[in-house]
Design an enzyme around this catalytic site. Structure first.
Site, PDB file in Angstrom:
ATOM      1  N   LYS A 170      99.489  21.047  96.437  1.00  0.00           N
ATOM      2  CA  LYS A 170      99.034  22.207  97.223  1.00  0.00           C
ATOM      3  C   LYS A 170      97.512  22.083  97.299  1.00  0.00           C
ATOM      4  CE  LYS A 170      97.192  25.855  97.265  1.00  0.00           C
ATOM      5  NZ  LYS A 170      95.945  26.164  98.056  1.00  0.00           N
ATOM      6  N   GLY A 201      98.865  25.749 102.057  1.00  0.00           N
ATOM      7  CA  GLY A 201      99.069  27.188 101.916  1.00  0.00           C
ATOM      8  C   GLY A 201      97.984  27.826 101.075  1.00  0.00           C
ATOM      9  N   GLY A 203      96.407  29.873  97.815  1.00  0.00           N
ATOM     10  CA  GLY A 203      96.574  29.768  96.365  1.00  0.00           C
ATOM     11  C   GLY A 203      97.516  30.800  95.770  1.00  0.00           C
ATOM     12  N   PRO A 204      97.268  32.087  96.027  1.00  0.00           N
ATOM     13  CA  PRO A 204      98.106  33.095  95.362  1.00  0.00           C
ATOM     14  C   PRO A 204      99.561  33.095  95.851  1.00  0.00           C
ATOM     15  CG  PRO A 204      96.010  34.027  96.068  1.00  0.00           C
ATOM     16  CD  PRO A 204      96.097  32.675  96.683  1.00  0.00           C
ATOM     17  N   GLY A 207     100.305  28.209  95.889  1.00  0.00           N
ATOM     18  CA  GLY A 207      99.826  27.658  94.616  1.00  0.00           C
ATOM     19  C   GLY A 207     100.549  28.279  93.442  1.00  0.00           C
ATOM     20  N   GLU A 245      91.073  21.079  85.139  1.00  0.00           N
ATOM     21  CA  GLU A 245      89.699  20.592  85.355  1.00  0.00           C
ATOM     22  C   GLU A 245      88.940  21.758  85.960  1.00  0.00           C
ATOM     23  OE1 GLU A 245      88.334  17.694  84.650  1.00  0.00           O
ATOM     24  OE2 GLU A 245      90.161  16.707  83.968  1.00  0.00           O
ATOM     25  N   CYS A 279      81.455  20.120  90.321  1.00  0.00           N
ATOM     26  CA  CYS A 279      81.711  20.803  89.045  1.00  0.00           C
ATOM     27  C   CYS A 279      80.847  20.232  87.933  1.00  0.00           C
ATOM     28  CB  CYS A 279      83.186  20.723  88.689  1.00  0.00           C
ATOM     29  SG  CYS A 279      83.880  19.092  88.879  1.00  0.00           S
ATOM     30  N   GLU A 379      78.401  29.367  86.880  1.00  0.00           N
ATOM     31  CA  GLU A 379      78.461  28.271  87.848  1.00  0.00           C
ATOM     32  C   GLU A 379      78.159  28.854  89.230  1.00  0.00           C
ATOM     33  OE1 GLU A 379      82.374  26.409  88.619  1.00  0.00           O
ATOM     34  OE2 GLU A 379      81.308  24.521  88.359  1.00  0.00           O
TER      35      GLU A 379
HETATM   36  P1  NAP Z   1      89.902  28.350  93.224  1.00  0.00           P
HETATM   37  O1  NAP Z   1      90.290  29.664  93.769  1.00  0.00           O
HETATM   38  O2  NAP Z   1      90.036  28.120  91.766  1.00  0.00           O
HETATM   39  O3  NAP Z   1      90.732  27.246  94.040  1.00  0.00           O
HETATM   40  C1  NAP Z   1      91.249  26.038  93.535  1.00  0.00           C
HETATM   41  C2  NAP Z   1      92.685  25.849  94.001  1.00  0.00           C
HETATM   42  O4  NAP Z   1      93.533  26.828  93.365  1.00  0.00           O
HETATM   43  C3  NAP Z   1      92.874  26.059  95.504  1.00  0.00           C
HETATM   44  O5  NAP Z   1      93.894  25.190  95.974  1.00  0.00           O
HETATM   45  C4  NAP Z   1      93.327  27.504  95.543  1.00  0.00           C
HETATM   46  O6  NAP Z   1      93.982  27.849  96.737  1.00  0.00           O
HETATM   47  C5  NAP Z   1      94.241  27.557  94.356  1.00  0.00           C
HETATM   48  N1  NAP Z   1      94.530  28.916  93.862  1.00  0.00           N
HETATM   49  C6  NAP Z   1      93.797  30.048  94.029  1.00  0.00           C
HETATM   50  N2  NAP Z   1      94.405  31.082  93.433  1.00  0.00           N
HETATM   51  C7  NAP Z   1      95.550  30.616  92.874  1.00  0.00           C
HETATM   52  C8  NAP Z   1      96.616  31.202  92.121  1.00  0.00           C
HETATM   53  N3  NAP Z   1      96.618  32.507  91.813  1.00  0.00           N
HETATM   54  N4  NAP Z   1      97.627  30.415  91.710  1.00  0.00           N
HETATM   55  C9  NAP Z   1      97.642  29.112  91.999  1.00  0.00           C
HETATM   56  N5  NAP Z   1      96.673  28.491  92.727  1.00  0.00           N
HETATM   57  C10 NAP Z   1      95.635  29.236  93.151  1.00  0.00           C
HETATM   58  O7  NAP Z   1      88.434  28.019  93.637  1.00  0.00           O
HETATM   59  P2  NAP Z   1      87.694  28.463  94.983  1.00  0.00           P
HETATM   60  O8  NAP Z   1      88.046  29.866  95.365  1.00  0.00           O
HETATM   61  O9  NAP Z   1      87.969  27.446  95.986  1.00  0.00           O
HETATM   62  O10 NAP Z   1      86.182  28.437  94.498  1.00  0.00           O
HETATM   63  C11 NAP Z   1      85.670  29.469  93.667  1.00  0.00           C
HETATM   64  C12 NAP Z   1      84.751  28.917  92.610  1.00  0.00           C
HETATM   65  O11 NAP Z   1      85.460  27.992  91.790  1.00  0.00           O
HETATM   66  C13 NAP Z   1      83.593  28.088  93.117  1.00  0.00           C
HETATM   67  O12 NAP Z   1      82.527  28.874  93.484  1.00  0.00           O
HETATM   68  C14 NAP Z   1      83.294  27.218  91.934  1.00  0.00           C
HETATM   69  O13 NAP Z   1      82.480  27.878  91.011  1.00  0.00           O
HETATM   70  C15 NAP Z   1      84.629  26.986  91.322  1.00  0.00           C
HETATM   71  N6  NAP Z   1      85.194  25.673  91.707  1.00  0.00           N
HETATM   72  C16 NAP Z   1      85.178  24.681  90.806  1.00  0.00           C
HETATM   73  C17 NAP Z   1      85.694  23.452  91.144  1.00  0.00           C
HETATM   74  C18 NAP Z   1      85.711  22.319  90.192  1.00  0.00           C
HETATM   75  O14 NAP Z   1      85.856  21.180  90.587  1.00  0.00           O
HETATM   76  N7  NAP Z   1      85.587  22.545  88.909  1.00  0.00           N
HETATM   77  C19 NAP Z   1      86.202  23.231  92.409  1.00  0.00           C
HETATM   78  C20 NAP Z   1      86.216  24.285  93.337  1.00  0.00           C
HETATM   79  C21 NAP Z   1      85.714  25.492  92.949  1.00  0.00           C
HETATM   80  P3  NAP Z   1      93.060  28.449  97.946  1.00  0.00           P
HETATM   81  O15 NAP Z   1      92.302  27.317  98.470  1.00  0.00           O
HETATM   82  O16 NAP Z   1      94.035  28.976  98.926  1.00  0.00           O
HETATM   83  O17 NAP Z   1      92.197  29.523  97.354  1.00  0.00           O
END
Ligand code: NAP
Ligand code: MG
Length: 472
Positions: A170, A201, A203-204, A207, A245, A279, A379
């Protein structure tokens, strides 16, 4: 940009269960560039069933055959290098040069590394009267972010397939087009149906359904610590294996006597790469009080080498952030840093001149940052550097380790031994010593709240294996 209106499940593109769609927006001009289906729990269920059905046969193939398929996948990705780079420019806004050299070439290298590892790894070992088999962990559910969108898919899919697992991915809602390109490369490579499946799709919805699905044996997630915590809880409750990660707030420690100009220049480049959406970015620069003013001046000057611009232009080194939400979040942190009393050296919250359209943020350097400020703790995920002062190396170590995270870091010193000794005392999983370059075979992953598990190389492969001991 090319987009498919289906899910890649069981070896082909299938219509989605529902009618919801995700519009893909170009961050450099805010135009809609494509649309993909927003999958739901039904799509996830179909994909997991396909992965389960394909598991026994794929798990039973000879490692040499899996190696051959992975080599074909590497070649299929290499053949699509320009298409991959163009897609990442379009949906992430990464500058074209960086998109080719990192977003396209790194996953090609990683796919190739797992072709080699599948061929050479000892899946069987002898311990006294026991034969120990390293068997696939089963069906993998992978949830990936948008910041290195293809790399993060390949860093999960390639080791999982090398191990003999099957997988459902996903991808992030912001970058589904390169995920669809990856599925096309899987088809080019002739992988058996059901071994790799893609459900685009939100995340919520998609995912969460994937993380919760009882047919998934191992969940591998890359993204924010907030979501990672929830996924860890869901996996823990179901006694599933989980790899996380997560984020970072990594320290770049410049010890007295180090080559200050080089350390600052490389440090600023590190924070500006991928518009700060990395990250492992070294977002806290730690400098001895005697060298502090000079370092701040050098950092401000270095940031001027990263004027934001059109990512399609080969001269651009700093593109936009991925979305309006990320831009607003980063601007909020910059405003917060000013309000907390940090000194703005360059950059700031305003849109860069002439770039009101697109999600651009100027490279921003803060001086007089103290360890308790929010900009030194959270972050930010944008091109924002905090320069902190220390009094002696022990003070530097205390500040470097004073964080909930522990993903990465850097140390610079006059002597290599001194830098290595300091790096050994840092609580982080990946530390670059005097500018040591990235190694795609070295384990990547975090101490503390930066995660659980390791990716890349042989350490990344063993994450997808479980052991069975036969006593003879
Ligand atoms: P995120 O919400 O953690 O998204 C990562 C993945 O998880 C996406 O595929 C997301 O789908 C999915 N996801 C979101 N909510 C979920 C849930 N309840 N259950 C299962 N999967 C779920 O990160 P983001 O919103 O893209 O970014 C927010 C912050 O996260 C950034 O500002 C940054 O600080 C951090 N981040 C860190 C990394 C890293 O490599 N460590 C990478 C990206 C972001 P959707 O795309 O549909 O939300
Ligand atoms: Mg999100």
């Amino acid at each position: 940009m090319k987009s498919h209106d289906g899910m890649y499940i069981d070896g082909g593109w299938r219509p989605a269960a529902g009618t919801d769609a995700i519009e893909v927006v170009s961050p450099s001009d805010e135009r809609t560039i494509g649309s993909v289906p927003a999958g739901n729990a039904l799509d996830v269920d179909t994909a997991v069933r396909a992965a389960r059905a394909a598991l026994p046969q794929w798990a039973g193939t000879a490692p040499a055959d899996r190696a051959a398929r992975l080599a074909a996948l590497r070649d299929a990705l290499a053949a699509r290098r320009e298409e991959i780079a163009d897609t990442v420019v379009a949906e992430l806004g990464a500058p074209i040069g960086f998109a080719r050299a990192v977003h396209a070439d790194l996953p090609i290298t990683v796919a190739g590394s797992y072709a080699d590892l599948a061929a050479t790894y000892a899946f069987r070992e002898q311990i006294g009267n026991s034969t120990v088999w390293h068997e696939p962990a089963g069906v993998v559910g992978a949830i990936t972010p948008w910041n290195y969108p293809l790399h993060q898919i390949v860093a999960k899919v390639a080791p999982a397939l090398a191990a003999g697992c099957t997988i459902v991915v996903k991808p992030a809602e912001n970058t589904p087009l390169v995920a669809q390109l990856f599925a096309a490369a899987v088809a080019d490579a002739g992988l058996p149906a059901g071994v790799f499946n893609l459900v685009t799709g939100y995340g919520p919805i998609a995912g969460q359904a994937l993380a919760e699905h009882p047919g998934v044996d191992l969940v591998s997630f890359t993204g924010s610590t907030a979501v990672g915590r929830r996924i860890g809880a869901v996996a823990g409750a179901a006694v599933k294996r989980v790899a996380l990660e997560l984020g970072g707030k990594s320290a770049n420690v410049i010890l007295p006597g180090a080559d200050l100009a080089k350390a600052v220049k490389v440090g600023v480049a590190n924070v500006c790469a991928n518009a700060g959406q990395t990250c492992s970015a070294w977002t806290r620069m730690l400098v001895h009080e005697d060298a502090y003013d000079e370092a701040v001046e050098l950092a401000g000057a270095a940031a001027a080498n990263y004027p934001p611009g059109d990512p399609h232009d080969p001269d651009t080194r700093l593109g936009p952030l991925v979305s309006a939400a990320q831009r607003d979040r980063v601007r909020g942190y910059i405003e917060g840093g000013i309000a907390d009393g940090a000194r703005l050296v360059t950059g700031g919250p305003a849109a860069p001149a002439g770039l009101e359209r697109g999600y651009f943020v100027s490279p921003t350097v803060f001086a007089d940052v103290t360890p308790e400020m929010v900009i030194a703790r959270e972050e930010i995920f944008g091109p924002v550097l905090s320069v902190l002062r220390y009094t002696d190396p022990d003070d530097a170590l205390r500040i470097a380790n004073d964080t909930a995270y522990g993903l990465a870091g850097a140390v610079w010193a006059a002597e290599q031994d001194e830098a290595v000794a300091f790096a050994r005392r840092m609580d982080a999983g990946q530390i670059d010593v005097n500018g040591g370059r990235f190694n795609p075979l070295a384990p990547f992953g975090g101490y503390k709240q930066s995660g659980v598990g390791r990716e890349l190389g042989v350490h990344g492969l063993t994450e997808y294996l479980q052991t069975k001991s036969l006593q003879l």
